[in-house]
Motif scaffolding. Sequence first.
Motif, PDB file in Angstrom:
ATOM      1  N   ALA A 267       0.823  -1.207   0.000  1.00  0.00           N
ATOM      2  CA  ALA A 267       0.000   0.000   0.000  1.00  0.00           C
ATOM      3  C   ALA A 267       0.864   1.267   0.000  1.00  0.00           C
ATOM      4  O   ALA A 267       1.995   1.275   0.491  1.00  0.00           O
ATOM      5  CB  ALA A 267      -0.922   0.004   1.215  1.00  0.00           C
TER       6      ALA A 267
ATOM      7  N   SER B 207      -1.399   8.127  -1.251  1.00  0.00           N
ATOM      8  CA  SER B 207      -1.399   8.988  -2.434  1.00  0.00           C
ATOM      9  C   SER B 207      -1.730  10.431  -2.090  1.00  0.00           C
ATOM     10  O   SER B 207      -1.065  11.360  -2.556  1.00  0.00           O
ATOM     11  CB  SER B 207      -2.394   8.458  -3.463  1.00  0.00           C
TER      12      SER B 207
ATOM     13  N   PHE C  46     -13.556   8.470  -6.016  1.00  0.00           N
ATOM     14  CA  PHE C  46     -13.109   7.373  -6.883  1.00  0.00           C
ATOM     15  C   PHE C  46     -13.243   7.740  -8.358  1.00  0.00           C
ATOM     16  O   PHE C  46     -12.415   7.364  -9.190  1.00  0.00           O
ATOM     17  CB  PHE C  46     -13.896   6.098  -6.581  1.00  0.00           C
TER      18      PHE C  46
ATOM     19  N   PRO D 161     -10.140  11.542  -8.589  1.00  0.00           N
ATOM     20  CA  PRO D 161      -9.273  11.804  -7.430  1.00  0.00           C
ATOM     21  C   PRO D 161      -8.777  13.243  -7.346  1.00  0.00           C
ATOM     22  O   PRO D 161      -8.344  13.683  -6.281  1.00  0.00           O
ATOM     23  CB  PRO D 161      -8.105  10.826  -7.652  1.00  0.00           C
TER      24      PRO D 161
ATOM     25  N   TYR E  94      -6.234   9.081   0.655  1.00  0.00           N
ATOM     26  CA  TYR E  94      -6.454   8.269  -0.546  1.00  0.00           C
ATOM     27  C   TYR E  94      -5.303   7.284  -0.624  1.00  0.00           C
ATOM     28  O   TYR E  94      -4.134   7.672  -0.711  1.00  0.00           O
ATOM     29  CB  TYR E  94      -6.511   9.128  -1.805  1.00  0.00           C
ATOM     30  N   LEU E  95      -5.628   5.998  -0.577  1.00  0.00           N
ATOM     31  CA  LEU E  95      -4.630   4.935  -0.486  1.00  0.00           C
ATOM     32  C   LEU E  95      -4.684   4.054  -1.725  1.00  0.00           C
ATOM     33  O   LEU E  95      -5.770   3.764  -2.241  1.00  0.00           O
ATOM     34  CB  LEU E  95      -4.882   4.085   0.768  1.00  0.00           C
ATOM     35  N   LYS E  96      -3.521   3.625  -2.169  1.00  0.00           N
ATOM     36  CA  LYS E  96      -3.442   2.738  -3.329  1.00  0.00           C
ATOM     37  C   LYS E  96      -2.879   1.380  -2.925  1.00  0.00           C
ATOM     38  O   LYS E  96      -2.068   1.273  -2.002  1.00  0.00           O
ATOM     39  CB  LYS E  96      -2.565   3.362  -4.411  1.00  0.00           C
ATOM     40  N   ASN E  97      -3.366   0.335  -3.632  1.00  0.00           N
ATOM     41  CA  ASN E  97      -2.841  -1.032  -3.475  1.00  0.00           C
ATOM     42  C   ASN E  97      -2.959  -1.572  -2.047  1.00  0.00           C
ATOM     43  O   ASN E  97      -2.032  -2.161  -1.506  1.00  0.00           O
ATOM     44  CB  ASN E  97      -1.382  -1.107  -3.933  1.00  0.00           C
TER      45      ASN E  97
ATOM     46  N   ASP F 294      -7.783   0.414  -4.590  1.00  0.00           N
ATOM     47  CA  ASP F 294      -7.706   1.766  -4.052  1.00  0.00           C
ATOM     48  C   ASP F 294      -8.709   1.867  -2.904  1.00  0.00           C
ATOM     49  O   ASP F 294      -9.769   1.204  -2.916  1.00  0.00           O
ATOM     50  CB  ASP F 294      -8.057   2.796  -5.119  1.00  0.00           C
TER      51      ASP F 294
ATOM     52  N   ASN G 114     -12.681   0.578  -3.276  1.00  0.00           N
ATOM     53  CA  ASN G 114     -13.300   0.777  -4.592  1.00  0.00           C
ATOM     54  C   ASN G 114     -13.620  -0.589  -5.205  1.00  0.00           C
ATOM     55  O   ASN G 114     -13.009  -1.021  -6.182  1.00  0.00           O
ATOM     56  CB  ASN G 114     -12.365   1.571  -5.497  1.00  0.00           C
TER      57      ASN G 114
END
Length: 350
Positions: free
Chosen positions: A7, A10, A80, A83, A115-118, A127, A172
């Motif tokens: 993670a 972002s 979503f 962004p 906002y977080l990715k992976n 996300d 998401n």
Amino acid sequence: MVTSFEASLSQLSVHRVGNKLLDEFYVLSDNPVEITDELLNKLLMQYFLSPFEKVNEVYRFIHSSDLNLNDVFHFSESIFKNPANFHEVSQQITKYLFDITNHPKIKSGELYVAYLKNVQLEGELLDAIGIFKSENKETYLKVYPAKGGFNLEYEEDGINIHKLDKGCLIFNSEKEEGYKVLVIDQTNRNNEAVYWKDDFLKLKIRNDSYNQTSNTLSIYKNFVTQKIDEEFELTKADKIDLLNKSMKYFKEKETFDMDEFAGEVLGNEQAIESFKTYKQQYEQDYETEIASTFDISDAAVKKQGRVYKTVLKLDRNFHIYIHGDKELIEKGFDDDKAMNYYKVYFKEES
């Protein structure tokens, strides 16, 4: 359930939410926070995500008429989709939380919207939007070397990164069903607590195998400890035996079957009908259907096992732990001493 080793953070916006009933206000930041320090980034990720690593319950956003009228669902969908709107929407989320803060015991605090990715959930990299609130502050001591020894300093109103007060992760995924949502509330466990999960987020638990297993064990436990006395005369040892039998069933089986469970565990037609009626009443009261058959979740069994009491407490003198055959324990009454007693049979001590 959440795995965060891949993670990344972002975007992050920080605001403050007061309690309007106490004449407090909200404070909105003009811009998102720029995190350039790598250690600070890691500390924030630990603060935000590590509390969710052992959370198994997955929720969904709900609304009585139209899911799009659920405010936090609407805000999440907007982020979503685009962004670039993140910071503006984070301000709207803060205002909305302020508006529904309607209990005098709700504490003010900082609101972090991330906002977080992976972020991995159920084996899928997704996300996610994180909404976190810090309410409780602590004082920290700092010890550092000085000439001839050490000096001390302190810092008040610090935040313990190992104690997230409130938080949710909105993934998401499965938007049509209300997204996948994880939630934590470590404070305000009384009536005012409902504002985070019920008033602010408006969530309903997802009806998967984990929750089917957890709900069934919980219903059965409440039936044995609170309801069955109304129809049957049972000792506490008898009740513990019924709880042990149910836990044994769930640990040994891979699939739950209501008729099989009732026959093996209760074994009495009147008790079986009473339990089924009790289960139906629960389903009506909480608008949650529990299937007659479902796959058993080992994680749910393990968690419920911690709250299944198998201890017989006798005044303040003795505790008897009952794990097996209840036929090896007998209850009686001593006329001379005018006291109850239990007789326990065993082959050897250890």
